[in-house]
Design an enzyme around this catalytic site. Structure first.
Site, PDB file in Angstrom:
ATOM      1  CB  CYS A  26      -3.810   2.796  10.161  1.00  0.00           C
ATOM      2  SG  CYS A  26      -4.258   1.807  11.584  1.00  0.00           S
ATOM      3  NE  ARG A  60      24.857  10.473  -6.877  1.00  0.00           N
ATOM      4  CZ  ARG A  60      24.395  11.054  -5.762  1.00  0.00           C
ATOM      5  NH1 ARG A  60      23.476  10.476  -5.024  1.00  0.00           N
ATOM      6  NH2 ARG A  60      24.866  12.236  -5.388  1.00  0.00           N
ATOM      7  CG  HIS A 102      28.450  13.625  -3.932  1.00  0.00           C
ATOM      8  ND1 HIS A 102      28.308  14.615  -2.979  1.00  0.00           N
ATOM      9  CD2 HIS A 102      27.555  12.656  -3.602  1.00  0.00           C
ATOM     10  CE1 HIS A 102      27.359  14.256  -2.117  1.00  0.00           C
ATOM     11  NE2 HIS A 102      26.892  13.072  -2.471  1.00  0.00           N
ATOM     12  CE1 TYR A 158      -7.625  -2.145   8.642  1.00  0.00           C
ATOM     13  CE2 TYR A 158      -5.950  -0.443   8.839  1.00  0.00           C
ATOM     14  CZ  TYR A 158      -7.221  -0.840   8.456  1.00  0.00           C
ATOM     15  OH  TYR A 158      -8.068   0.061   7.888  1.00  0.00           O
ATOM     16  CG  ASP A 163      -5.555   8.031   6.953  1.00  0.00           C
ATOM     17  OD1 ASP A 163      -4.769   8.489   6.097  1.00  0.00           O
ATOM     18  OD2 ASP A 163      -6.538   7.334   6.682  1.00  0.00           O
ATOM     19  CE  LYS A 210      20.071  16.018  -2.073  1.00  0.00           C
ATOM     20  NZ  LYS A 210      21.376  15.541  -2.551  1.00  0.00           N
ATOM     21  NE  ARG A 257      27.912  19.081  -3.835  1.00  0.00           N
ATOM     22  CZ  ARG A 257      29.109  18.561  -4.066  1.00  0.00           C
ATOM     23  NH1 ARG A 257      30.072  19.311  -4.584  1.00  0.00           N
ATOM     24  NH2 ARG A 257      29.348  17.293  -3.796  1.00  0.00           N
TER      25      ARG A 257
HETATM   26  C1  LIG Z   1      22.432  15.828  -1.647  1.00  0.00           C
HETATM   27  C2  LIG Z   1      23.754  16.233  -2.088  1.00  0.00           C
HETATM   28  C3  LIG Z   1      24.585  17.005  -1.255  1.00  0.00           C
HETATM   29  C4  LIG Z   1      24.248  17.314   0.178  1.00  0.00           C
HETATM   30  O1  LIG Z   1      24.638  16.228   0.992  1.00  0.00           O
HETATM   31  P1  LIG Z   1      24.517  16.279   2.581  1.00  0.00           P
HETATM   32  O2  LIG Z   1      25.092  14.993   3.003  1.00  0.00           O
HETATM   33  O3  LIG Z   1      23.063  16.377   2.883  1.00  0.00           O
HETATM   34  O4  LIG Z   1      25.253  17.466   3.040  1.00  0.00           O
HETATM   35  C5  LIG Z   1      25.771  17.467  -1.785  1.00  0.00           C
HETATM   36  N1  LIG Z   1      26.143  17.160  -3.047  1.00  0.00           N
HETATM   37  C6  LIG Z   1      25.390  16.394  -3.860  1.00  0.00           C
HETATM   38  C7  LIG Z   1      25.876  16.086  -5.231  1.00  0.00           C
HETATM   39  C8  LIG Z   1      24.189  15.887  -3.400  1.00  0.00           C
HETATM   40  O5  LIG Z   1      23.446  15.113  -4.207  1.00  0.00           O
END
Ligand SMILES: *Cc1c(COP(=O)(O)O)cnc(C)c1O
Length: 376
Positions: A308, A134, A164, A262, A310, A38, A217
């Site tokens: 800044c 979540r 998660h 700045y 850039d 992602k 994941r």
């Molecule tokens: C982003 C995400 C992950 C990956 O998490 P890491 O800590 O980068 O390994 C796994 N599961 C879900 C639902 C996520 O949103």
């Protein structure tokens, strides 16, 4: 190969990506590996990272939204892709037509999904909320009803079920609570036809062995970074894949009392050498970096004055030649340190590197591609 015309670039070592995939695959040979790409592959470039990871043994991809998934499909990737976020119901037929798997995160959403007049089967992963609060279903009655509704729907395939973890990098007790709660929430379901039960993000899989799940994941670990080196000591090495470089484009000597940038927030306390470096907050190198260090010829040099849009200025111990390389992330300046010093996490530093910064892809010492995302 694409050229780029500025002195700031990110270098991505695709061998490191492949190496990290193989390390995790070796440790968990029986589990399906979803690599999480992602947010443009955590700033590394989603297509390049995905193709490399798949070649190295990754089984599936995970992204945040449907646009990200479509981009990967359109680049010719055919492995399963899971959208982890919420997808709008009106977009479900599109997802189905591209064989993109969706997260079923909410009971109302599921009710409306099963009522859709779908022409093609859509694959879903049921999201269970085991304690992060979540996305996902929180109570056991809801989990059972939703699972049954999805099972009965002729054009829906339950490909996975997952949850998660919110504290694998900071609180083992809460992690254990969530694992047990996940088991409790799914214990009455017939999961024999469900291909992927998954709960492990990077911190979770580095922390602990699990028997009952069959999917991982891998996000931050794919990019070679441990979410918290102190909390999660690991026995093997991950290889960080991204380095961020710039050059010195001008050098000047200041007198005591001269001011920089700045707001004139920095004042030379003696005769000082100052270098101008063409990277700024529009590249994701935000103003909080003021006062931190970058590496020039092995020296740690302070970022002086405000960053800044850039450019920024650094104080040099001696006048280096123009074009001298400045390392912002890399050898001597790991992203973990960069993050710690401005009170954030590696994830955020990486995702902030904007699409104005060209990405240079390397295998071994060879540059194999250059991507100028902003200018495509
Ligand atoms: C982003 C995400 C992950 C990956 O998490 P890491 O800590 O980068 O390994 C796994 N599961 C879900 C639902 C996520 O949103």
């Amino acid at each position: 190969m694409q050229e780029f015309y500025r002195d700031t670039w990110a270098e991505i070592d695709l061998d490191a990506i492949a190496y990290n995939v193989k390390q995790i695959k070796d440790l968990h040979p029986t589990k399906s590996l979803f690599v999480v790409v992602k947010a443009n592959g955590y700033g590394h470039g989603d297509v390049e990272v995905s193709k490399t990871a798949i070649e190295a043994g990754a089984d599936c991809l995970a992204v945040s939204g449907l646009d990200e998934a479509l981009r990967l499909r359109q680049s010719g990737i055919t492995v399963p892709i899971l959208v982890l976020g919420m997808t709008r119901l009106k977009d479900v037929p599109l997802a189905a037509s591209y064989n993109i798997s969706l997260t079923a995160h909410d009971s109302m959403w599921i009710e409306q999904l099963v009522a859709l007049p779908l022409k093609e089967t859509v694959k879903v992963h049921l999201k269970v909320d085991s304690g992060m609060h979540r996305l996902g279903l929180t109570d056991i009655e809801q989990v059972i009803t939703c699972f049954e509704n999805l099972q009965k729907a002729p054009m829906v395939e339950i490909e996975g079920i997952f949850t998660h973890m919110s504290t694998a990098d900071c609180d083992k007790d809460y992690l254990s609570y969530q694992v047990e709660n996940f088991k409790r929430l799914i214990k009455d379901l017939d999961l024999s036809d469900v291909k992927y039960i998954h709960l492990e993000n990077t911190a979770t899989l580095l922390q602990q062995e699990f028997e009952f799940d069959h999917g991982i994941r891998l996000g931050l670990g794919l990019y070679g970074i441990n979410p918290d080196e102190e909390f999660i000591p690991i026995q093997f090495k991950l290889k960080p894949a991204l380095k961020l470089f710039s050059n010195i484009v001008q050098i000047k000597q200041l007198k005591k009392g001269d001011k920089v940038g700045y707001g004139a927030t920095y004042e030379a306390s003696e005769a000082e050498w100052i270098g101008v470096v063409p990277i700024g907050y529009a590249d994701g190198w935000i103003r909080l970096h003021q006062g931190r260090r970058v590496i020039v010829n092995g020296f740690e040099c302070e970022i002086v004055g405000r960053v800044c849009m850039d450019q920024m200025m650094i104080r040099l111990p001696q006048p280096f030649p123009m074009g001298t390389i400045v390392t912002l992330i890399g050898e001597g300046m790991p992203v973990e340190r960069v993050a710690r010093e401005i009170g954030t996490i590696s994830y955020e530093i990486l995702c902030l590197i904007s699409d104005r910064v060209p990405r240079v892809y390397k295998k071994g010492d060879e540059v194999i591609a250059v991507k100028k995302m902003r200018f495509e």
